[in-house]
Design an enzyme around this catalytic site. Structure first.
Site, PDB file in Angstrom:
ATOM      1  N   ASP A 281       9.466  14.525  10.329  1.00  0.00           N
ATOM      2  CA  ASP A 281       9.695  13.082  10.271  1.00  0.00           C
ATOM      3  C   ASP A 281       9.395  12.569   8.858  1.00  0.00           C
ATOM      4  OD1 ASP A 281      10.038  10.406  10.687  1.00  0.00           O
ATOM      5  OD2 ASP A 281       8.278  10.152  11.984  1.00  0.00           O
TER       6      ASP A 281
ATOM      7  N   LYS B  17       8.919  14.741  22.783  1.00  0.00           N
ATOM      8  CA  LYS B  17       9.504  14.319  21.504  1.00  0.00           C
ATOM      9  C   LYS B  17       9.631  15.544  20.598  1.00  0.00           C
ATOM     10  CE  LYS B  17       8.716  11.475  17.347  1.00  0.00           C
ATOM     11  NZ  LYS B  17       7.971  10.378  16.701  1.00  0.00           N
TER      12      LYS B  17
ATOM     13  N   GLU C 166      11.959   6.478  14.830  1.00  0.00           N
ATOM     14  CA  GLU C 166      13.062   7.332  15.297  1.00  0.00           C
ATOM     15  C   GLU C 166      12.769   7.976  16.638  1.00  0.00           C
ATOM     16  OE1 GLU C 166      10.655   8.390  13.419  1.00  0.00           O
ATOM     17  OE2 GLU C 166      10.146  10.208  14.529  1.00  0.00           O
TER      18      GLU C 166
ATOM     19  N   ASP D 135       5.570  16.440  14.315  1.00  0.00           N
ATOM     20  CA  ASP D 135       6.237  15.414  15.118  1.00  0.00           C
ATOM     21  C   ASP D 135       7.061  15.999  16.270  1.00  0.00           C
ATOM     22  OD1 ASP D 135       6.312  12.699  15.522  1.00  0.00           O
ATOM     23  OD2 ASP D 135       8.056  12.352  14.238  1.00  0.00           O
TER      24      ASP D 135
ATOM     25  N   LYS E 133       8.741   7.517   4.458  1.00  0.00           N
ATOM     26  CA  LYS E 133       7.274   7.426   4.544  1.00  0.00           C
ATOM     27  C   LYS E 133       6.656   7.641   3.171  1.00  0.00           C
ATOM     28  CE  LYS E 133       6.509   9.325   9.208  1.00  0.00           C
ATOM     29  NZ  LYS E 133       5.888   8.137   9.821  1.00  0.00           N
TER      30      LYS E 133
ATOM     31  N   ARG F 254      11.401   6.893  19.369  1.00  0.00           N
ATOM     32  CA  ARG F 254      11.784   6.106  20.554  1.00  0.00           C
ATOM     33  C   ARG F 254      13.306   6.091  20.726  1.00  0.00           C
ATOM     34  NH1 ARG F 254       8.894   0.817  18.277  1.00  0.00           N
ATOM     35  NH2 ARG F 254       7.591   2.470  17.386  1.00  0.00           N
TER      36      ARG F 254
ATOM     37  N   ASP G 240      12.173   4.844  10.578  1.00  0.00           N
ATOM     38  CA  ASP G 240      10.967   5.630  10.854  1.00  0.00           C
ATOM     39  C   ASP G 240      10.491   5.459  12.303  1.00  0.00           C
ATOM     40  OD1 ASP G 240       8.941   7.385  10.363  1.00  0.00           O
ATOM     41  OD2 ASP G 240       7.679   5.963   9.252  1.00  0.00           O
TER      42      ASP G 240
HETATM   43  N1  BES Z   1       5.952  10.269  14.078  1.00  0.00           N
HETATM   44  C1  BES Z   1       5.534   8.959  13.765  1.00  0.00           C
HETATM   45  C2  BES Z   1       4.198   8.578  14.408  1.00  0.00           C
HETATM   46  C3  BES Z   1       2.991   9.336  13.953  1.00  0.00           C
HETATM   47  C4  BES Z   1       2.190   8.833  12.941  1.00  0.00           C
HETATM   48  C5  BES Z   1       2.631  10.509  14.560  1.00  0.00           C
HETATM   49  C6  BES Z   1       1.077   9.512  12.529  1.00  0.00           C
HETATM   50  C7  BES Z   1       1.509  11.193  14.152  1.00  0.00           C
HETATM   51  C8  BES Z   1       0.730  10.696  13.145  1.00  0.00           C
HETATM   52  C9  BES Z   1       6.578   7.950  14.232  1.00  0.00           C
HETATM   53  O1  BES Z   1       7.882   8.393  14.205  1.00  0.00           O
HETATM   54  C10 BES Z   1       6.500   6.802  13.290  1.00  0.00           C
HETATM   55  O2  BES Z   1       6.825   6.982  12.154  1.00  0.00           O
HETATM   56  N2  BES Z   1       6.065   5.662  13.770  1.00  0.00           N
HETATM   57  C11 BES Z   1       5.945   4.491  12.975  1.00  0.00           C
HETATM   58  C12 BES Z   1       6.520   3.348  13.747  1.00  0.00           C
HETATM   59  C13 BES Z   1       6.742   2.114  12.927  1.00  0.00           C
HETATM   60  C14 BES Z   1       7.843   2.316  11.926  1.00  0.00           C
HETATM   61  C15 BES Z   1       7.067   0.971  13.865  1.00  0.00           C
HETATM   62  C16 BES Z   1       4.467   4.289  12.690  1.00  0.00           C
HETATM   63  O3  BES Z   1       3.644   4.597  13.557  1.00  0.00           O
HETATM   64  O4  BES Z   1       4.141   3.865  11.593  1.00  0.00           O
HETATM   65 ZN    ZN Z   2       8.161  10.392  14.373  1.00  0.00          ZN
HETATM   66 MN    MN Z   3       8.791   8.101  12.282  1.00  0.00          MN
END
Ligand code: BES
Ligand code: ZN
Ligand code: MN
Length: 499
Positions: free
Chosen positions: A272, A267, A351, A290, A279, A353, A349
């Site tokens: 992000d 990834k 993103e 990220d 966020k 996947r 967010d």
């Molecule tokens: N990059 C984040 C996941 C992440 C969170 C990595 C904390 C490292 C530390 C990912 O893109 C994300 O934002 N995921 C969301 C998914 C949700 C919107 C379903 C999450 O984990 O909140």
């Molecule tokens: Zn992310």
């Molecule tokens: Mn994200």
């Protein structure tokens, strides 16, 4: 300069050491065969300090006699298994190294004589020395000065004569991989302002141009080329940013014909922000990390020629930045993907996947034997497993076993999580083939993994969610400080070597 590591079977080589380190088992027993007076002194010191040889602990004390200035003991626990003993060594030694630096010392020896797993422990010593020797000081003169004053310069490992060959070989292997770990850490630690998709692409090019053989090549797709390649979901995520996306395809093909082909997909979201589903500030703070999956992929490729692999390895990175703007993709958008399946964007967010959907489909298209993706994919994985343990998901139990074994050997925490079929309905959309977030509040790491599974077809695939262990905001393990860990590089190198 990074620490130099010498493996020797000659006691006389220990003379420069300011600190002599000896491992002890849980009964305060030392196997190195030291002179009785030394053994008695160490035993008495351990009793005095209440040190029982607890697994993963280390203790430093002033020497009484002439010779080196300090002694140190490291607890490997009682009868713990091989991987556990190695990790005990890494943790204990990292603690000792912390003290050694604070005392302004720079040379230590580790006495591994009399131990049947001396080669494993020698490798662990080298890993601990290199991992705790890393620091990210590019952006601060005062940090650079501190680093210059406080760093271990030399580690001398003493083993029995008949163990020397194997121990030296193992240490060499560690040292070879460690520069890849360092690279991964520095790529992640660099601010997103610097570490753009273009910079990741340049790094990939540099890795190839620095390579000595003709075994490496790289293909970089810009926006237009990515569009031609059908990577439209990836491009949708990239739209909001001023920094143009890059799709990176590294290839390592060994001279001798390879029997297996493995794709590593990392990834690569260089920052992000969450996009329009922005966020909150405190969650955004660390989001330069990220691209840690991409960094691990690049770290691996930077050392891959030294691994003497018999496999063809591909590294795929869909690098872009997730930003809100007038051009950004929106909640409600329906995206076409390389696989032909459509995705309803419910939350911008989620993103990672989406970009991975195209990267995985691109990888699956060339019908490899294995695909492994590394992704800082979900906060939910951190809720489930904490900060030091990654989540492993796979459609192939044999593959999962091998990856878990490699992670265990490297001392990187990893737990196998399930993909219960009944959760698949949580990804259903009323307007597209899939929705990019689950309709349940629970099991977010799992549903994210099951989303990815939709894009690998029948290829044996493993997904490692490294959101927790890729980056520490607090020192969670003794051999890492705050910041990037380079998680994944060492297990991947081990896994590939075993094929
Ligand atoms: N990059 C984040 C996941 C992440 C969170 C990595 C904390 C490292 C530390 C990912 O893109 C994300 O934002 N995921 C969301 C998914 C949700 C919107 C379903 C999450 O984990 O909140
Ligand atoms: Zn992310
Ligand atoms: Mn994200």
């Amino acid at each position: 300069m990074s620490v130099s590591i010498l493996v020797t079977d000659k006691k006389s080589d220990l003379s420069p050491a300011q600190v002599n380190v000896v491992p002890v088992d849980g009964k305060r027993k030392i196997k190195a065969g030291l002179p009785k007076a030394t053994d008695d002194f160490l035993r008495a010191s351990m009793v005095e300090r209440g040190f029982k040889g607890e697994w993963g602990s280390g203790l430093l004390f002033l020497a009484k006699s002439r010779g080196s200035q300090y002694w140190s003991v490291i607890g490997l626990g009682i009868e713990s298994g091989e991987a556990k003993r190695s990790e005990g060594m890494r943790r204990g030694l990292a603690q000792v190294i912390g003290d050694v630096k604070r005392y302004g010392l720079d040379t230590l020896s580790v006495d591994l004589r009399g131990l049947s797993d001396a080669a494993d422990l020698a490798a662990a010593v080298a890993e601990a020395a290199r991992l705790s020797g890393y620091s990210f000081v590019e952006y601060s003169k005062s940090l650079r000065q501190k680093q210059a004053k406080q760093s271990v310069r030399k580690v001398i490992i003493l083993v029995d004569m008949d163990a020397k060959g194997e121990a030296a070989g193992r240490v060499r292997e560690v040292v070879n991989v460690m520069s890849g770990v360092d690279l991964a850490r520095s790529l992640v630690n660099s601010p997103a302002e610097e570490m753009s998709p273009q910079k990741l692409a340049e790094t990939a090019k540099e890795i190839v141009s620095n390579s000595k053989s003709k075994e490496m090549s790289v293909e970089i797709l810009d926006e237009k080329q990515a569009e031609k390649a059908g990577l439209s979901a990836f491009l949708a995520v990239a739209k909001g940013s001023e920094n143009p996306p890059r799709f990176i395809h590294l290839t390592y093909s060994p001279k001798e014909k390879a029997e297996k082909r493995v794709f590593i997909v990392g990834k690569g979201i260089t920052f992000d922000s969450g996009g329009l589903s922005l966020k909150p500030a405190n969650y955004m703070e660390t989001m330069k990390m990220d691209m840690a999956g991409a960094a691990a992929t690049l770290g691996l490729f930077s050392v891959i020629e030294k691994l003497a692999l018999k496999v063809e390895v591909h590294g795929i990175i869909a690098a872009c930045e997730n930003m809100p703007s007038g051009k950004a993709y929106r909640p409600g958008d329906i995206l076409a993907t390389k696989s032909g399946k459509t995705i309803e964007v419910a939350n911008t967010d989620a993103e990672g996947r989406i970009t991975l959907a195209d990267a995985l489909a691109y990888a699956a298209e060339s019908k490899p034997d294995v695909i492994i993706d590394l992704a800082t994919l979900t906060g939910a994985c951190m809720v489930a497993l904490g900060e030091t343990v990654a989540g492993l998901f796979s459609n192939d139990d044999e593959l999962a076993k091998k990856i878990l074994a490699a992670a265990g050997e490297a001392g990187e925490g990893m737990a196998h999580l399930p993909m219960p079929e009944e959760y698949r309905t949580l990804l259903e959309s009323s307007v597209a083939d899939l929705r990019n977030i689950s309709s349940s509040d629970y099991g977010g790491a799992i549903t994210a993994a099951m989303f990815l599974r939709e894009f690998v077809g029948k290829v044996a695939w493993a997904h490692v969610d490294i959101a927790g262990p890729a980056f520490f905001t607090h020192g969670r393990l003794p051999y890492y400080g705050v910041g990037a860990t380079g998680y994944g590089v060492r297990p991947l190198a081990l896994y590939l070597k075993r094929i």
